[in-house]
Write an enzyme that holds these catalytic residues in place. Structure first.
Site, mmCIF file in Angstrom:
data_model
loop_
_atom_site.group_PDB
_atom_site.id
_atom_site.type_symbol
_atom_site.label_atom_id
_atom_site.label_comp_id
_atom_site.label_asym_id
_atom_site.label_seq_id
_atom_site.Cartn_x
_atom_site.Cartn_y
_atom_site.Cartn_z
ATOM 1 C CE LYS A 1 -5.582 16.576 10.151
ATOM 2 N NZ LYS A 1 -6.931 16.023 9.948
ATOM 3 C CD GLU B 1 5.756 4.379 8.827
ATOM 4 O OE1 GLU B 1 5.656 3.635 7.831
ATOM 5 O OE2 GLU B 1 6.651 4.270 9.670
ATOM 6 C CB CYS C 1 -0.176 1.780 4.257
ATOM 7 S SG CYS C 1 0.259 1.156 5.879
ATOM 8 C CD GLU D 1 -1.658 3.401 -1.130
ATOM 9 O OE1 GLU D 1 -1.601 4.632 -1.061
ATOM 10 O OE2 GLU D 1 -1.271 2.644 -0.224
HETATM 11 P P1 NAP Z 1 -4.232 12.145 3.099
HETATM 12 O O1 NAP Z 1 -4.820 13.333 2.444
HETATM 13 O O2 NAP Z 1 -2.784 11.903 2.950
HETATM 14 O O3 NAP Z 1 -4.614 12.265 4.657
HETATM 15 C C1 NAP Z 1 -3.853 11.767 5.735
HETATM 16 C C2 NAP Z 1 -3.875 12.778 6.877
HETATM 17 O O4 NAP Z 1 -3.211 13.984 6.474
HETATM 18 C C3 NAP Z 1 -5.270 13.212 7.287
HETATM 19 O O5 NAP Z 1 -5.289 13.476 8.668
HETATM 20 C C4 NAP Z 1 -5.431 14.491 6.501
HETATM 21 O O6 NAP Z 1 -6.405 15.326 7.012
HETATM 22 C C5 NAP Z 1 -4.065 15.092 6.604
HETATM 23 N N1 NAP Z 1 -3.727 16.048 5.561
HETATM 24 C C6 NAP Z 1 -4.269 16.185 4.325
HETATM 25 N N2 NAP Z 1 -3.647 17.166 3.639
HETATM 26 C C7 NAP Z 1 -2.694 17.664 4.455
HETATM 27 C C8 NAP Z 1 -1.701 18.689 4.324
HETATM 28 N N3 NAP Z 1 -1.566 19.385 3.213
HETATM 29 N N4 NAP Z 1 -0.880 18.923 5.365
HETATM 30 C C9 NAP Z 1 -0.981 18.220 6.497
HETATM 31 N N5 NAP Z 1 -1.894 17.240 6.692
HETATM 32 C C10 NAP Z 1 -2.732 16.949 5.680
HETATM 33 O O7 NAP Z 1 -4.995 10.862 2.680
HETATM 34 P P2 NAP Z 1 -6.537 10.759 2.206
HETATM 35 O O8 NAP Z 1 -6.885 11.867 1.282
HETATM 36 O O9 NAP Z 1 -7.357 10.606 3.408
HETATM 37 O O10 NAP Z 1 -6.493 9.433 1.363
HETATM 38 C C11 NAP Z 1 -6.072 9.492 0.009
HETATM 39 C C12 NAP Z 1 -5.243 8.333 -0.352
HETATM 40 O O11 NAP Z 1 -4.119 8.270 0.525
HETATM 41 C C13 NAP Z 1 -5.880 6.987 -0.168
HETATM 42 O O12 NAP Z 1 -6.694 6.644 -1.216
HETATM 43 C C14 NAP Z 1 -4.675 6.105 -0.039
HETATM 44 O O13 NAP Z 1 -4.162 5.798 -1.287
HETATM 45 C C15 NAP Z 1 -3.703 6.954 0.700
HETATM 46 N N6 NAP Z 1 -3.682 6.654 2.146
HETATM 47 C C16 NAP Z 1 -2.646 5.966 2.632
HETATM 48 C C17 NAP Z 1 -2.610 5.656 3.971
HETATM 49 C C18 NAP Z 1 -1.500 4.880 4.570
HETATM 50 O O14 NAP Z 1 -1.666 4.301 5.635
HETATM 51 N N7 NAP Z 1 -0.323 4.870 3.978
HETATM 52 C C19 NAP Z 1 -3.636 6.040 4.815
HETATM 53 C C20 NAP Z 1 -4.697 6.785 4.284
HETATM 54 C C21 NAP Z 1 -4.690 7.079 2.948
HETATM 55 P P3 NAP Z 1 -7.944 15.158 6.541
HETATM 56 O O15 NAP Z 1 -8.177 13.754 6.176
HETATM 57 O O16 NAP Z 1 -8.675 15.520 7.751
HETATM 58 O O17 NAP Z 1 -8.135 16.099 5.427
#
Ligand code: NAP
Ligand code: MG
Length: 499
Positions: free
Chosen positions: A194, A268, A302, A403
């Site tokens: 996904k 991760e 990240c 972060e």
């Molecule tokens: P996120 O919500 O953690 O999203 C990552 C993935 O998980 C996306 O595919 C997302 O889907 C999915 N997801 C969201 N809620 C979920 C749930 N309850 N159960 C299962 N999967 C779920 O991250 P984001 O909202 O896009 O970004 C928010 C913050 O996360 C960023 O500002 C950053 O600080 C951090 N981040 C960290 C990394 C990293 O590489 N460590 C990468 C991205 C973001 P959808 O996006 O389609 O809703």
């Protein structure tokens, strides 16, 4: 649905014709709309224009994709000899290389990153990841064990964990898919992948390429959707393993649920990584390193080096140089070959980063560069954010602890090695840390002291398919890449034979 006139003229023919097609879920060998017909759109972050409409997978689609993955796991995929599995993974790597320009342009348009970066880093590393893992299937073996009892033959088999739910973020969409799929495929697992809702396109294209090179249907299924789709996958009783990259907040929930269901899980998560410059370091090298560590991919990494610790006697000179370099950086759309820094991925991420910066200013941090939310002018509709540099004296402010996931660096002076090691480790996170110095002894002493999954000495952020990557503390559970990455997709079965 986009039309050719909506799309930037710089887009090449292959990416353009892909974008103009209908985008569908990939379940088994079928490309289909969501069962309930829902869709959502993805945009070009440089302009805010819609570039494609994709299906919003719901529970019925999750059920169907998991069933397809289960059938493949127990059917054609399991019957395939290891050598053939390896050759299919290599064929996928070759197909990615052959589609480099198309994939790089799709990534640059959907994610916002410079196309030069998408090509040199994302697509190249994606192919390299599959090439590396294509070598593993023929090397996965168990042991014969020297058990103490007589007349017994005891051995282990390494078997695929099973059906994997693989949930990835939007910062390196294609590469994160490869980090998940490479070891899963090598181990003989099947996947429901996904992608993030902000960047669904390259994962869909990757799934198609896998079918084209001959992967049995159902080995790779791709569901576009949002957090609810991800949550339905995590909760699905027929999923054996969850592999997630994303925020620590969501990772925590997934880990808790996986614990209750006793599913295998690797996470991760985020970071707030400390980059430490020692007093002997060449100031120009320190500036280059610090700049790359934080502003690469517009800070959306990240392992971004988002905290910079400088020796007090070098502080003013290095931050002045960094501020000058940040101010001279050329922001622009990913498809412009002159762009050094692209926009942030979404309006939501832009608001989030701006919020941190505004609170940092209100909290009393000194702003030395950037801080501006619309650096390309007021009429700019893209999500651009100028490379930003703050100076602080302690570590207690929110901008120094949380972060931000944007182009925001927080610099601070220090006086001794012990002090800086303690401050670098004073974080919930532990993904990466770095040291800039020519003092080898100090570098290795610090490498041992730093509580982080990766330590970068005199470079930042290098990665290789053979080198384990993952976090200490709240930065995650488990490692990706290399043998350790593969291991997390294998179960060990011990077989006892009475002779
Ligand atoms: P996120 O919500 O953690 O999203 C990552 C993935 O998980 C996306 O595919 C997302 O889907 C999915 N997801 C969201 N809620 C979920 C749930 N309850 N159960 C299962 N999967 C779920 O991250 P984001 O909202 O896009 O970004 C928010 C913050 O996360 C960023 O500002 C950053 O600080 C951090 N981040 C960290 C990394 C990293 O590489 N460590 C990468 C991205 C973001 P959808 O996006 O389609 O809703
Ligand atoms: Mg997009």
């Amino acid at each position: 649905m986009s039309t050719a006139t909506d799309l930037p003229p710089a887009l090449g023919e292959a990416a353009r014709s892909y974008l103009e097609r209908e985008h569908l879920l990939l379940i088994g060998d079928e490309r289909r709309a969501a069962a309930d017909g829902r869709t959502f759109t993805t945009e070009d972050p440089a302009s805010g224009s819609v570039i494609a409409t994709v299906p919003q997978a719901g529970e019925a689609d999750v059920d169907a994709a998991v069933a397809a993955a289960r059938d493949a796991l127990e059917g054609d995929w399991a019957k395939l000899p290891a050598a053939r599995r390896g050759r299919l993974i290599a064929a996928l790597a070759d197909a990615i290389e052959a589609h480099t320009v198309e994939l790089a342009e799709l990534e640059a348009l959907d994610q916002g990153k410079p196309v030069t970066l998408a090509r040199a880093v994302d697509v190249r590393a994606t192919a390299a990841h599959f090439h590396y893992f294509s070598g593993w299937p023929t090397k996965i073996s168990g042991d014969t064990l020297p058990v103490s009892q007589p007349n017994l033959f005891c051995y282990t088999r390494r078997e695929p964990v099973g059906v994997c739910a693989q949930i990835i973020p939007w910062n390196f969409p294609l590469l994160m898919a490869a980090w998940k799929l490479g070891p899963a495929l090598a181990a003989g697992c099947t996947s429901v992948l996904k992608p993030a809702e902000q960047t669904p396109l390259t994962a869909l294209r990757l799934g198609e390429l896998a079918l084209e090179v001959g992967f049995p249907p159902g080995v790779i299924n791709v569901l576009t959707g949002d957090g609810e789709t991800g949550a339905a996958l995590v909760a699905h009783p027929d999923v054996d393993k969850i592999a997630f990259t994303g925020s620590t907040a969501v990772g925590r929930e997934i880990g808790a649920q996986a614990g209750r269901d006793l599913k295998r899980v690797t996470l991760e998560l985020g970071g707030k990584s400390a980059n430490i410059v020692l007093a002997d370091a060449d100031p120009a090298a320190a500036v280059r390193n610090a700049f790359q560590a934080i502003y690469f991919n517009s800070g959306q990494a990240c392992n971004a080096g988002s905290r910079l610790f400088l020796p007090v006697e070098r502080y003013d000179a290095v931050v002045a140089e960094l501020a000058e370099r940040a101010a001279a950086t050329k922001l622009g759309p990913g498809l412009d070959p002159d762009t050094q820094l692209g926009p942030l991925v979404s309006a939501e991420q832009h608001d989030r980063v701006r919020g941190f910066v505004e609170r940092g200013i209100a909290d009393g941090a000194e702003l030395l560069a950037g801080g501006s939310a619309t650096p390309l002018g007021e009429d700019q509709s893209g999500h651009f954010f100028a490379p930003t540099l703050f100076s602080v004296t302690g570590d207690e402010l929110e901008i120094a602890r949380e972060e931000i996931f944007g182009p925001v660096l927080v610099a601070s002076p220090y006086s001794s090695l012990e002090e800086v090691a303690m401050r670098a480790n004073d974080s919930d996170y532990g993904l990466a840390a770095g040291v800039v110095t020519s003092d080898l002894s100090a570098a290795h002493r610090l490498a041992a002291m730093l509580k982080a999954g990766s330590v970068y000495i005199n470079q930042w952020g290098l990665s290789d398919p053979s080198a384990p990557f993952g976090g200490f503390k709240a930065s995650g559970v488990g490692r990706e890449h290399g043998r350790e990455g593969l291991e997390s997709y294998l179960e060990t079965k011990t077989v006892w034979v009475g002779l």
